[in-house]
Design an enzyme around this catalytic site. Structure first.
Site, PDB file in Angstrom:
ATOM      1  N   ILE A 127       0.832  -1.206   0.000  1.00 60.56           N
ATOM      2  CA  ILE A 127       0.000   0.000   0.000  1.00 60.56           C
ATOM      3  C   ILE A 127       0.860   1.247   0.000  1.00 60.56           C
ATOM      4  CG2 ILE A 127      -1.729   1.286   1.325  1.00 60.56           C
ATOM      5  CD1 ILE A 127      -2.489  -1.542   2.497  1.00 60.56           C
ATOM      6  N   CYS A 128       0.487   2.200  -0.835  1.00 62.08           N
ATOM      7  CA  CYS A 128       1.135   3.506  -0.853  1.00 62.08           C
ATOM      8  C   CYS A 128       0.184   4.502  -0.209  1.00 62.08           C
ATOM      9  CB  CYS A 128       1.448   3.926  -2.291  1.00 62.08           C
ATOM     10  SG  CYS A 128       2.216   5.553  -2.385  1.00 62.08           S
ATOM     11  N   LEU A 129       0.455   4.818   1.036  1.00 60.34           N
ATOM     12  CA  LEU A 129      -0.322   5.800   1.792  1.00 60.34           C
ATOM     13  C   LEU A 129       0.687   6.542   2.651  1.00 60.34           C
ATOM     14  CD1 LEU A 129      -3.149   6.880   2.577  1.00 60.34           C
ATOM     15  CD2 LEU A 129      -3.233   5.103   4.325  1.00 60.34           C
TER      16      LEU A 129
END
Length: 185
Positions: A115-117
């Protein structure tokens, strides 16, 4: 005259013999992480987005739980997306570890669940990464927002999905719907 030896003998008589059983010591000590989690889980459950559900497989282990996000708008409406959240011992100095368990076609989530957060980044150049002032509520709301207002095609982790969207938005929508039918129901 009171000496340390006599005080220890007197205290032993009141409380029973001293033991050096490490198991009994660990059952009495509660980690900083676990103290924080008791408070944060209560706050999270009171402020959960209506599109999210949390599940604690073991209610005695607040450091591991699952999140289900069921978007009610946008490309991912109708899908049911599972996340695994593990809170490390060094929490709140480091962010929780999060993985998407549902296969998804998304610019900010790989098909393998990465996940890219920004708030999950331990070190961030722009200052939007993890900070000890952030909580589990921030993480859950951030994950929920990946399906709506934080959907980011300009800074993707899954470059192929982002390029697909730029090339052909309708075909991108069709592929998202196909993934929902196959993996997210």
């Amino acid at each position: 005259m009171l000496t340390l030896a006599s005080k220890l003998k007197r205290d032993d008589g009141v409380r029973g013999p001293r033991t050096s059983n490490p198991a009994s010591d660990s059952t009495r000590r509660v980690s900083v992480r676990d103290k924080l989690l008791v408070k944060e889980v209560a706050e999270l459950e009171a402020n959960l987005p209506c599109t999210c559900k949390v599940n604690f497989p073991d209610p005695n282990k607040l450091h591991y739980f699952q999140l289900t996000v069921i978007p009610d708008e946008g490309y991912y409406q109708g899908g049911k997306f599972q996340f695994e959240i593990e809170v490390p011992d060094a929490y709140n100095m480091v962010p929780p570890k999060v993985k998407c368990l549902t296969r998804i076609w998304h610019p900010n989530i790989t098909e393998t669940g990465e996940i890219c957060l920004s708030l999950l980044r331990e070190h961030s150049i722009d200052g939007t990464g993890w900070a000890p002032t952030r909580t589990l509520k921030d993480v859950v709301w951030g994950l929920n927002s990946l399906f709506t207002d934080l959907l980011n095609f300009d800074d993707p982790l899954n470059i192929e999905a982002a390029e697909h969207h730029l090339r052909d938005k309708e075909d991108f929508r069709n592929k998202v719907e196909d993934y929902i039918k196959r993996y997210a129901r």
